[in-house]
Motif scaffolding. Structure first.
Motif, PDB file in Angstrom:
ATOM      1  N   VAL A 113       0.873  -1.177   0.000  1.00  0.00           N
ATOM      2  CA  VAL A 113       0.000   0.000   0.000  1.00  0.00           C
ATOM      3  C   VAL A 113       0.906   1.220   0.000  1.00  0.00           C
ATOM      4  O   VAL A 113       1.866   1.289   0.778  1.00  0.00           O
ATOM      5  CB  VAL A 113      -0.922   0.006   1.243  1.00  0.00           C
ATOM      6  CG1 VAL A 113      -1.737   1.288   1.304  1.00  0.00           C
ATOM      7  CG2 VAL A 113      -1.836  -1.213   1.222  1.00  0.00           C
ATOM      8  N   PHE A 167      -0.971  -0.386  -4.182  1.00  0.00           N
ATOM      9  CA  PHE A 167      -2.340   0.079  -3.993  1.00  0.00           C
ATOM     10  C   PHE A 167      -2.361   1.463  -3.375  1.00  0.00           C
ATOM     11  O   PHE A 167      -1.532   1.796  -2.533  1.00  0.00           O
ATOM     12  CB  PHE A 167      -3.099  -0.864  -3.045  1.00  0.00           C
ATOM     13  CG  PHE A 167      -3.253  -2.253  -3.583  1.00  0.00           C
ATOM     14  CD1 PHE A 167      -4.342  -2.592  -4.357  1.00  0.00           C
ATOM     15  CD2 PHE A 167      -2.302  -3.218  -3.305  1.00  0.00           C
ATOM     16  CE1 PHE A 167      -4.482  -3.873  -4.853  1.00  0.00           C
ATOM     17  CE2 PHE A 167      -2.434  -4.513  -3.793  1.00  0.00           C
ATOM     18  CZ  PHE A 167      -3.524  -4.829  -4.569  1.00  0.00           C
ATOM     19  N   GLU A 168      -3.348   2.250  -3.803  1.00  0.00           N
ATOM     20  CA  GLU A 168      -3.642   3.543  -3.194  1.00  0.00           C
ATOM     21  C   GLU A 168      -5.150   3.718  -3.312  1.00  0.00           C
ATOM     22  O   GLU A 168      -5.661   4.032  -4.398  1.00  0.00           O
ATOM     23  CB  GLU A 168      -2.914   4.673  -3.904  1.00  0.00           C
ATOM     24  CG  GLU A 168      -3.187   6.028  -3.302  1.00  0.00           C
ATOM     25  CD  GLU A 168      -2.429   7.126  -4.014  1.00  0.00           C
ATOM     26  OE1 GLU A 168      -2.084   8.093  -3.343  1.00  0.00           O
ATOM     27  OE2 GLU A 168      -2.211   7.007  -5.240  1.00  0.00           O
TER      28      GLU A 168
END
Length: 64
Positions: A10, A56-57
């Motif tokens: 992340v 991921f964001e």
């Protein structure tokens, strides 16, 4: 037949400027931590091992 090593990360907005940077850090971590060592011990040649990182964001994802 290929084997795969996958790292999921992340994005940390405090330390990473973009998802691209997160992907690069994840790929670097695979190398640095030698995640494919166990596969190589089992006799799988390094050329047959593929490294993938998923950054991921929120709902955005970048695969490298």
């Amino acid at each position: 037949m290929e084997e795969r090593v996958i790292e999921f990360k992340v994005r940390d907005a405090k330390t990473e400027k973009s998802l691209e940077e997160t992907v690069e850090k994840a790929l670097s971590q695979i190398e640095k931590m030698n995640y494919d060592a166990e596969l190589q011990i089992k006799g799988i040649k390094k050329e047959r091992i593929r490294h993938y990182s998923f950054a991921f964001e929120g709902k955005k994802v970048l695969i490298g």
